[in-house]
Scaffold this motif. Sequence first.
Motif, PDB file in Angstrom:
ATOM      1  N   GLY A 104      48.739  68.064  55.019  1.00  0.00           N
ATOM      2  CA  GLY A 104      48.113  68.375  56.295  1.00  0.00           C
ATOM      3  C   GLY A 104      48.895  69.380  57.131  1.00  0.00           C
ATOM      4  O   GLY A 104      48.375  69.917  58.105  1.00  0.00           O
ATOM      5  N   ARG A 105      50.163  69.649  56.747  1.00  0.00           N
ATOM      6  CA  ARG A 105      50.987  70.624  57.466  1.00  0.00           C
ATOM      7  C   ARG A 105      50.821  72.040  56.923  1.00  0.00           C
ATOM      8  O   ARG A 105      51.433  72.977  57.436  1.00  0.00           O
ATOM      9  N   THR A 106      49.994  72.208  55.889  1.00  0.00           N
ATOM     10  CA  THR A 106      49.845  73.514  55.248  1.00  0.00           C
ATOM     11  C   THR A 106      49.434  74.600  56.230  1.00  0.00           C
ATOM     12  O   THR A 106      49.895  75.736  56.159  1.00  0.00           O
ATOM     13  N   ARG A 107      48.568  74.263  57.170  1.00  0.00           N
ATOM     14  CA  ARG A 107      48.108  75.258  58.144  1.00  0.00           C
ATOM     15  C   ARG A 107      49.263  75.830  58.956  1.00  0.00           C
ATOM     16  O   ARG A 107      49.247  76.983  59.362  1.00  0.00           O
ATOM     17  N   HIS A 108      50.272  74.983  59.216  1.00  0.00           N
ATOM     18  CA  HIS A 108      51.416  75.438  60.011  1.00  0.00           C
ATOM     19  C   HIS A 108      52.416  76.211  59.161  1.00  0.00           C
ATOM     20  O   HIS A 108      52.980  77.207  59.596  1.00  0.00           O
ATOM     21  N   ALA A 109      52.640  75.737  57.929  1.00  0.00           N
ATOM     22  CA  ALA A 109      53.640  76.376  57.075  1.00  0.00           C
ATOM     23  C   ALA A 109      53.101  77.622  56.404  1.00  0.00           C
ATOM     24  O   ALA A 109      53.842  78.563  56.118  1.00  0.00           O
ATOM     25  N   GLY A 110      51.782  77.651  56.118  1.00  0.00           N
ATOM     26  CA  GLY A 110      51.197  78.759  55.379  1.00  0.00           C
ATOM     27  C   GLY A 110      51.302  78.516  53.887  1.00  0.00           C
ATOM     28  O   GLY A 110      52.231  77.849  53.418  1.00  0.00           O
ATOM     29  N   LEU A 111      50.390  79.058  53.134  1.00  0.00           N
ATOM     30  CA  LEU A 111      50.333  78.790  51.701  1.00  0.00           C
ATOM     31  C   LEU A 111      51.534  79.325  50.954  1.00  0.00           C
ATOM     32  O   LEU A 111      51.887  78.842  49.878  1.00  0.00           O
ATOM     33  N   LEU A 112      52.185  80.363  51.458  1.00  0.00           N
ATOM     34  CA  LEU A 112      53.301  80.990  50.749  1.00  0.00           C
ATOM     35  C   LEU A 112      54.660  80.538  51.261  1.00  0.00           C
ATOM     36  O   LEU A 112      55.683  81.090  50.871  1.00  0.00           O
ATOM     37  N   HIS A 113      54.693  79.540  52.122  1.00  0.00           N
ATOM     38  CA  HIS A 113      55.948  79.073  52.694  1.00  0.00           C
ATOM     39  C   HIS A 113      56.217  77.628  52.285  1.00  0.00           C
ATOM     40  O   HIS A 113      55.304  76.830  52.137  1.00  0.00           O
ATOM     41  N   ARG A 114      57.479  77.319  52.144  1.00  0.00           N
ATOM     42  CA  ARG A 114      57.873  75.952  51.833  1.00  0.00           C
ATOM     43  C   ARG A 114      57.850  75.104  53.100  1.00  0.00           C
ATOM     44  O   ARG A 114      58.077  75.603  54.199  1.00  0.00           O
ATOM     45  N   MET A 115      57.563  73.834  52.927  1.00  0.00           N
ATOM     46  CA  MET A 115      57.621  72.920  54.063  1.00  0.00           C
ATOM     47  C   MET A 115      59.076  72.734  54.495  1.00  0.00           C
ATOM     48  O   MET A 115      59.972  72.583  53.657  1.00  0.00           O
ATOM     49  N   GLY A 116      59.297  72.752  55.794  1.00  0.00           N
ATOM     50  CA  GLY A 116      60.647  72.629  56.316  1.00  0.00           C
ATOM     51  C   GLY A 116      60.947  71.243  56.839  1.00  0.00           C
ATOM     52  O   GLY A 116      60.118  70.315  56.769  1.00  0.00           O
ATOM     53  N   THR A 117      62.140  71.096  57.393  1.00  0.00           N
ATOM     54  CA  THR A 117      62.598  69.815  57.935  1.00  0.00           C
ATOM     55  C   THR A 117      61.682  69.329  59.042  1.00  0.00           C
ATOM     56  O   THR A 117      61.364  68.135  59.137  1.00  0.00           O
ATOM     57  N   HIS A 118      61.239  70.262  59.887  1.00  0.00           N
ATOM     58  CA  HIS A 118      60.357  69.875  60.997  1.00  0.00           C
ATOM     59  C   HIS A 118      59.063  69.275  60.470  1.00  0.00           C
ATOM     60  O   HIS A 118      58.555  68.285  61.016  1.00  0.00           O
ATOM     61  N   ASP A 119      58.506  69.877  59.405  1.00  0.00           N
ATOM     62  CA  ASP A 119      57.259  69.373  58.828  1.00  0.00           C
ATOM     63  C   ASP A 119      57.448  67.950  58.300  1.00  0.00           C
ATOM     64  O   ASP A 119      56.593  67.086  58.505  1.00  0.00           O
ATOM     65  N   ARG A 120      58.559  67.715  57.617  1.00  0.00           N
ATOM     66  CA  ARG A 120      58.811  66.385  57.048  1.00  0.00           C
ATOM     67  C   ARG A 120      59.058  65.347  58.134  1.00  0.00           C
ATOM     68  O   ARG A 120      58.620  64.203  58.018  1.00  0.00           O
ATOM     69  N   LYS A 121      59.703  65.751  59.201  1.00  0.00           N
ATOM     70  CA  LYS A 121      59.928  64.824  60.324  1.00  0.00           C
ATOM     71  C   LYS A 121      58.595  64.476  60.993  1.00  0.00           C
ATOM     72  O   LYS A 121      58.386  63.337  61.425  1.00  0.00           O
ATOM     73  N   LYS A 122      57.711  65.469  61.074  1.00  0.00           N
ATOM     74  CA  LYS A 122      56.408  65.218  61.679  1.00  0.00           C
ATOM     75  C   LYS A 122      55.612  64.235  60.832  1.00  0.00           C
ATOM     76  O   LYS A 122      54.937  63.347  61.365  1.00  0.00           O
ATOM     77  N   VAL A 123      55.704  64.362  59.503  1.00  0.00           N
ATOM     78  CA  VAL A 123      55.019  63.421  58.615  1.00  0.00           C
ATOM     79  C   VAL A 123      55.549  62.012  58.826  1.00  0.00           C
ATOM     80  O   VAL A 123      54.779  61.046  58.946  1.00  0.00           O
ATOM     81  N   GLU A 124      56.881  61.862  58.886  1.00  0.00           N
ATOM     82  CA  GLU A 124      57.475  60.540  59.109  1.00  0.00           C
ATOM     83  C   GLU A 124      57.012  59.945  60.430  1.00  0.00           C
ATOM     84  O   GLU A 124      56.702  58.749  60.516  1.00  0.00           O
ATOM     85  N   GLU A 125      56.937  60.781  61.453  1.00  0.00           N
ATOM     86  CA  GLU A 125      56.498  60.334  62.778  1.00  0.00           C
ATOM     87  C   GLU A 125      55.071  59.801  62.733  1.00  0.00           C
ATOM     88  O   GLU A 125      54.759  58.733  63.287  1.00  0.00           O
ATOM     89  N   VAL A 126      54.184  60.534  62.058  1.00  0.00           N
ATOM     90  CA  VAL A 126      52.780  60.134  61.980  1.00  0.00           C
ATOM     91  C   VAL A 126      52.613  58.891  61.106  1.00  0.00           C
ATOM     92  O   VAL A 126      51.815  57.999  61.425  1.00  0.00           O
TER      93      VAL A 126
END
Length: 251
Positions: A104-126
């Motif tokens: 669900g974070r793909t829209r923020h990271a973009g298809l050609l970018h790796r998911m970062g620490t912020h994305d993983r923290k957001k997943v844990e939060e949700v």
Amino acid sequence: MQPKPLVELQDVSVRYANGVLALDRITLDVNQKDLLALLGPNGAGKSTLLKVILGLVKPTSGIIKLFGSTDLAKNLKSVGYVPQSAQARDTNLPFSVFETVLLGRTRHAGLLHRMGTHDRKKVEEVLKMFGLYELKDRKIGQLSGGQTQRVFLAKAMVSEPKLLLLDEPTSGVDPASKHDFYGILERLNKESDIAVILSSHDISAITKLATRVLCINRSQFFCGLNEDFSATAELPKVYDHPVEVLEHDHP
């Protein structure tokens, strides 16, 4: 100054290539903090209406704006979507709960970018928000219907939307899980100021939950405040036969 509606539809019609009229002159505004119940029988055009808002179906006529713009694509980052077929389609994939929600974070990271620490923290939060953190390593196919339902809601919410669209999200789910799910939606709407459009056949539950109601059967039969909606008066017109509305508790 009155803020612009998040969604504006003006005389929107959809006619498919085979000649079938799916929607006929639908007019609707959805504002911040609205929780809109979308009611109508099978084949009424409810899924088509949601896809119109997402830009997945192009109207034959009429105007649609998302966050004040007719360029729908540029604002889709602010929209979360749980499609009707999500559970049936995605539960066979070999993904964990964490991996599914991370998509669900793909829209923020973009298809050609790796998911970062912020994305993983957001997943844990949700995941913690929806009581799923302890299940984060479990495969989707190993979950109950109610747990799976919450995973796909979490996947939609992890993109931090301002508008949430849900197409029959409680189909095939047990009553207790439905009750919990509606409670989550109510909190998101009231506490996080997220506007919600919820399509469902669970008339009694969602009309208790909703602030506004839209009834359609290709054409528009009612659109207004929940307190002005009478299920016993309006729904027989929409469904073309008497409709029994069963009462049950809601959080």
